[in-house]
Design an enzyme around this catalytic site. Sequence first.
Site, PDB file in Angstrom:
ATOM      1  N   ILE A  69      29.421  39.549  16.051  1.00 41.42           N
ATOM      2  CA  ILE A  69      29.741  40.864  16.618  1.00 41.42           C
ATOM      3  C   ILE A  69      30.317  41.776  15.531  1.00 41.42           C
ATOM      4  O   ILE A  69      30.015  42.966  15.463  1.00 41.42           O
ATOM      5  CB  ILE A  69      30.728  40.721  17.808  1.00 41.42           C
ATOM      6  CG1 ILE A  69      30.164  39.741  18.841  1.00 41.42           C
ATOM      7  CG2 ILE A  69      30.981  42.079  18.456  1.00 41.42           C
ATOM      8  CD1 ILE A  69      31.158  39.322  19.929  1.00 41.42           C
ATOM      9  N   SER A 118      37.971  38.224  25.884  1.00 45.51           N
ATOM     10  CA  SER A 118      36.773  37.669  26.516  1.00 45.51           C
ATOM     11  C   SER A 118      36.914  37.687  28.032  1.00 45.51           C
ATOM     12  O   SER A 118      38.025  37.568  28.570  1.00 45.51           O
ATOM     13  CB  SER A 118      36.612  36.230  26.025  1.00 45.51           C
ATOM     14  OG  SER A 118      35.724  35.528  26.848  1.00 45.51           O
ATOM     15  N   LYS A 135      43.107  33.469  23.842  1.00 46.51           N
ATOM     16  CA  LYS A 135      42.857  34.887  24.184  1.00 46.51           C
ATOM     17  C   LYS A 135      43.948  35.398  25.137  1.00 46.51           C
ATOM     18  O   LYS A 135      44.470  36.504  24.965  1.00 46.51           O
ATOM     19  CB  LYS A 135      41.480  35.049  24.833  1.00 46.51           C
ATOM     20  CG  LYS A 135      40.310  34.696  23.920  1.00 46.51           C
ATOM     21  CD  LYS A 135      40.211  35.631  22.730  1.00 46.51           C
ATOM     22  CE  LYS A 135      39.058  35.325  21.805  1.00 46.51           C
ATOM     23  NZ  LYS A 135      39.155  36.011  20.505  1.00 46.51           N
ATOM     24  N   THR A 159      36.455  35.344  29.715  1.00 45.75           N
ATOM     25  CA  THR A 159      37.007  34.034  30.060  1.00 45.75           C
ATOM     26  C   THR A 159      38.446  34.127  30.562  1.00 45.75           C
ATOM     27  O   THR A 159      38.896  33.263  31.322  1.00 45.75           O
ATOM     28  CB  THR A 159      36.872  33.074  28.839  1.00 45.75           C
ATOM     29  OG1 THR A 159      37.019  31.746  29.300  1.00 45.75           O
ATOM     30  CG2 THR A 159      37.903  33.322  27.788  1.00 45.75           C
ATOM     31  N   TYR A 176      40.486  27.508  23.846  1.00 48.99           N
ATOM     32  CA  TYR A 176      39.955  28.766  23.308  1.00 48.99           C
ATOM     33  C   TYR A 176      40.368  29.933  24.207  1.00 48.99           C
ATOM     34  O   TYR A 176      40.922  30.941  23.748  1.00 48.99           O
ATOM     35  CB  TYR A 176      38.421  28.701  23.188  1.00 48.99           C
ATOM     36  CG  TYR A 176      37.781  30.068  23.050  1.00 48.99           C
ATOM     37  CD1 TYR A 176      37.913  30.795  21.869  1.00 48.99           C
ATOM     38  CD2 TYR A 176      37.081  30.653  24.110  1.00 48.99           C
ATOM     39  CE1 TYR A 176      37.362  32.071  21.753  1.00 48.99           C
ATOM     40  CE2 TYR A 176      36.527  31.918  24.002  1.00 48.99           C
ATOM     41  CZ  TYR A 176      36.667  32.620  22.824  1.00 48.99           C
ATOM     42  OH  TYR A 176      36.127  33.873  22.712  1.00 48.99           O
ATOM     43  N   ASN A 222      28.827  38.676  28.033  1.00 48.54           N
ATOM     44  CA  ASN A 222      27.988  37.797  27.187  1.00 48.54           C
ATOM     45  C   ASN A 222      27.158  38.599  26.189  1.00 48.54           C
ATOM     46  O   ASN A 222      26.145  39.200  26.578  1.00 48.54           O
ATOM     47  CB  ASN A 222      27.073  36.959  28.080  1.00 48.54           C
ATOM     48  CG  ASN A 222      27.838  35.925  28.865  1.00 48.54           C
ATOM     49  OD1 ASN A 222      28.797  36.255  29.576  1.00 48.54           O
ATOM     50  ND2 ASN A 222      27.454  34.681  28.754  1.00 48.54           N
ATOM     51  N   ASP A 279      37.145  38.256   5.607  1.00 50.00           N
ATOM     52  CA  ASP A 279      36.533  37.089   6.262  1.00 50.00           C
ATOM     53  C   ASP A 279      36.652  35.900   5.325  1.00 50.00           C
ATOM     54  O   ASP A 279      36.556  36.054   4.098  1.00 50.00           O
ATOM     55  CB  ASP A 279      35.049  37.373   6.586  1.00 50.00           C
ATOM     56  CG  ASP A 279      34.534  36.528   7.734  1.00 50.00           C
ATOM     57  OD1 ASP A 279      34.599  35.290   7.637  1.00 50.00           O
ATOM     58  OD2 ASP A 279      34.055  37.110   8.734  1.00 50.00           O
TER      59      ASP A 279
HETATM   60  P1  NAD Z   1      31.768  34.667  14.827  1.00 48.94           P
HETATM   61  O1  NAD Z   1      32.243  33.264  14.669  1.00 48.94           O
HETATM   62  O2  NAD Z   1      30.344  34.965  14.539  1.00 48.94           O
HETATM   63  O3  NAD Z   1      32.674  35.638  13.957  1.00 48.94           O
HETATM   64  C1  NAD Z   1      34.028  35.386  13.680  1.00 48.94           C
HETATM   65  C2  NAD Z   1      34.242  35.611  12.191  1.00 48.94           C
HETATM   66  O4  NAD Z   1      35.622  35.380  11.884  1.00 48.94           O
HETATM   67  C3  NAD Z   1      33.422  34.646  11.318  1.00 48.94           C
HETATM   68  O5  NAD Z   1      32.755  35.416  10.328  1.00 48.94           O
HETATM   69  C4  NAD Z   1      34.472  33.722  10.689  1.00 48.94           C
HETATM   70  O6  NAD Z   1      34.100  33.308   9.391  1.00 48.94           O
HETATM   71  C5  NAD Z   1      35.699  34.613  10.686  1.00 48.94           C
HETATM   72  N1  NAD Z   1      36.986  33.883  10.758  1.00 48.94           N
HETATM   73  C6  NAD Z   1      37.359  32.929  11.644  1.00 48.94           C
HETATM   74  N2  NAD Z   1      38.611  32.526  11.372  1.00 48.94           N
HETATM   75  C7  NAD Z   1      39.043  33.241  10.287  1.00 48.94           C
HETATM   76  C8  NAD Z   1      40.252  33.293   9.534  1.00 48.94           C
HETATM   77  N3  NAD Z   1      41.286  32.497   9.811  1.00 48.94           N
HETATM   78  N4  NAD Z   1      40.332  34.155   8.502  1.00 48.94           N
HETATM   79  C9  NAD Z   1      39.304  34.972   8.195  1.00 48.94           C
HETATM   80  N5  NAD Z   1      38.145  34.983   8.861  1.00 48.94           N
HETATM   81  C10 NAD Z   1      38.009  34.115   9.900  1.00 48.94           C
HETATM   82  O7  NAD Z   1      32.154  35.127  16.317  1.00 48.94           O
HETATM   83  P2  NAD Z   1      31.660  36.388  17.148  1.00 48.94           P
HETATM   84  O8  NAD Z   1      30.708  35.916  18.182  1.00 48.94           O
HETATM   85  O9  NAD Z   1      31.273  37.491  16.241  1.00 48.94           O
HETATM   86  O10 NAD Z   1      33.015  36.731  17.903  1.00 48.94           O
HETATM   87  C11 NAD Z   1      33.963  37.619  17.356  1.00 48.94           C
HETATM   88  C12 NAD Z   1      35.204  37.614  18.207  1.00 48.94           C
HETATM   89  O11 NAD Z   1      34.848  37.931  19.544  1.00 48.94           O
HETATM   90  C13 NAD Z   1      35.913  36.259  18.273  1.00 48.94           C
HETATM   91  O12 NAD Z   1      37.302  36.479  18.288  1.00 48.94           O
HETATM   92  C14 NAD Z   1      35.445  35.690  19.594  1.00 48.94           C
HETATM   93  O13 NAD Z   1      36.383  34.796  20.138  1.00 48.94           O
HETATM   94  C15 NAD Z   1      35.310  36.941  20.443  1.00 48.94           C
HETATM   95  N6  NAD Z   1      34.370  36.790  21.544  1.00 48.94           N
HETATM   96  C16 NAD Z   1      33.091  36.374  21.294  1.00 48.94           C
HETATM   97  C17 NAD Z   1      32.194  36.196  22.349  1.00 48.94           C
HETATM   98  C18 NAD Z   1      30.795  35.684  22.110  1.00 48.94           C
HETATM   99  O14 NAD Z   1      30.146  35.254  23.075  1.00 48.94           O
HETATM  100  N7  NAD Z   1      30.261  35.720  20.882  1.00 48.94           N
HETATM  101  C19 NAD Z   1      32.608  36.466  23.656  1.00 48.94           C
HETATM  102  C20 NAD Z   1      33.912  36.921  23.876  1.00 48.94           C
HETATM  103  C21 NAD Z   1      34.779  37.078  22.806  1.00 48.94           C
HETATM  104  N1  UDP Z   2      23.441  27.658  29.857  1.00 46.48           N
HETATM  105  C1  UDP Z   2      22.419  26.764  30.125  1.00 46.48           C
HETATM  106  N2  UDP Z   2      21.947  26.001  29.097  1.00 46.48           N
HETATM  107  C2  UDP Z   2      22.422  26.091  27.815  1.00 46.48           C
HETATM  108  C3  UDP Z   2      23.460  27.028  27.559  1.00 46.48           C
HETATM  109  C4  UDP Z   2      23.943  27.787  28.607  1.00 46.48           C
HETATM  110  O1  UDP Z   2      21.962  26.640  31.254  1.00 46.48           O
HETATM  111  O2  UDP Z   2      21.959  25.354  26.928  1.00 46.48           O
HETATM  112  C5  UDP Z   2      23.952  28.508  30.952  1.00 46.48           C
HETATM  113  C6  UDP Z   2      25.436  28.325  31.224  1.00 46.48           C
HETATM  114  O3  UDP Z   2      25.639  27.348  32.215  1.00 46.48           O
HETATM  115  C7  UDP Z   2      25.850  29.714  31.693  1.00 46.48           C
HETATM  116  C8  UDP Z   2      24.878  30.660  30.993  1.00 46.48           C
HETATM  117  O4  UDP Z   2      23.793  29.853  30.561  1.00 46.48           O
HETATM  118  O5  UDP Z   2      25.626  29.834  33.069  1.00 46.48           O
HETATM  119  C9  UDP Z   2      25.510  31.358  29.783  1.00 46.48           C
HETATM  120  O6  UDP Z   2      26.120  30.350  28.990  1.00 46.48           O
HETATM  121  P1  UDP Z   2      26.704  30.665  27.553  1.00 46.48           P
HETATM  122  O7  UDP Z   2      27.237  29.371  27.001  1.00 46.48           O
HETATM  123  O8  UDP Z   2      25.684  31.389  26.737  1.00 46.48           O
HETATM  124  O9  UDP Z   2      27.875  31.699  27.839  1.00 46.48           O
HETATM  125  P2  UDP Z   2      29.188  31.592  28.767  1.00 46.48           P
HETATM  126  O10 UDP Z   2      28.900  32.431  29.968  1.00 46.48           O
HETATM  127  O11 UDP Z   2      29.437  30.166  29.078  1.00 46.48           O
HETATM  128  O12 UDP Z   2      30.246  32.202  27.900  1.00 46.48           O
END
Ligand code: NAD
Ligand code: UDP
Length: 341
Positions: A14, A126, A155, A128, A151, A181, A33
Amino acid sequence: MIKTILVTGGTGYIGSHTVLDLIKNGYRVVILDDFSNSSPKVLEQLEKLAGESISLYNVDLKDAKQVEAVFAAEEIDAVINFAGYKAVGESVEQPLKYYENNLIGLINLVKAMQEFAVKKLIFSSSATVYGQPEIMPLKESDPIGNVTNPYGRTKLIIEEILTDICAANEDFGVVTLRYFNPLGADESGEIGEDPNGIPNNLAPYITQVAIGKLEKLSVFGGDYPTEDGTCIRDYVHVADLAAGHTKALDYLFQDNQGYEIFNLGSGVGYSVYQIIDNFEKVVGRPIPYQVVGRRAGDIPVSYAAIDKAKAVLNWSPTKDIGIMCADTWRWQQKHPNGFQD
Ligand code: NAD
Ligand code: UDP
């Protein structure tokens, strides 16, 4: 004057898309990073796409001295904190690793911000944090808690820490963004989600099946109380998500202080089967799958109310599920092995 934004985790999934959006909108970006979950190649791709060089500090947020050194070297106006570990299953097995990285990282960052009088922060939270809700769509004012893994608890705890910091510092402005998502990739197909090993998330698993790296998708549960029996989630294009951060920054620079929370989702729910269908359309062939048991911790339905982000941030998602799947597939085809290609 051009504003400089420190983007921690700026080479992640992201973060990298947000860096591009910030640059497009006239901000200067400094990335911090440690590449613990990303590739140094992301920087090369970002510089090509942005058409300019980008400063990057290879620093671990857990190292307070090095974090301070970044603030000493740069005139930072605001911070976006993406850096953190995010693998739910790993957090259950290694909780301390998650508490240490996500919490100490955040604390070091905010301490450095206070020392250098940087007062604007955006934090990646998130959906979550809503736990096991039953009433949809989810609003920012709904109760939070009852999360099922460390995790998610990082948050929740960070949201509370940030609330306390804003209460104690009137001139601090913090925006927490609760992502639903994320899906998709930059339309160029040159940056995207590049999971380590076998993906945990639905979309990268599907595209790795589609490209022949994995045999078939396991659908986690076909007996949920939903129309087709599979779980429903709110998928939002990563470029729209990125734009949400730029809008949140604009909001903070309009001199808004205090603590605010916004959901970022599309406001629409799609089932796992509907996601498979949409990928089949863009891939042009069936995605092999089998239905297996439910995955522990999954809730049947989750989607966002996004009225607040629309009204206050003037943000709206622009890319529908077809574009999300097409962009994910373009990235997978151009880079079958992620940033190793
Ligand atoms: P990502 O793992 O691709 O990116 C996180 C980045 O942070 C990575 O480049 C990693 O190298 C860096 N990082 C981790 N720990 C570090 C540290 N101690 N010092 C410096 N750099 C560090 O994850 P993402 O999917 O881009 O998610 C970004 C943020 O959004 C995260 O905080 C994640 O929890 C949150 N988030 C992600 C999702 C998702 O589905 N991808 C959903 C909800 C929230
Ligand atoms: N899911 C699935 N098979 C997989 C991964 C995910 O059926 O291999 C389903 C999971 O149960 C959820 C949705 O896809 O209902 C999205 O899951 P994901 O892990 O991508 O995101 P989440 O909503 O859990 O953060």
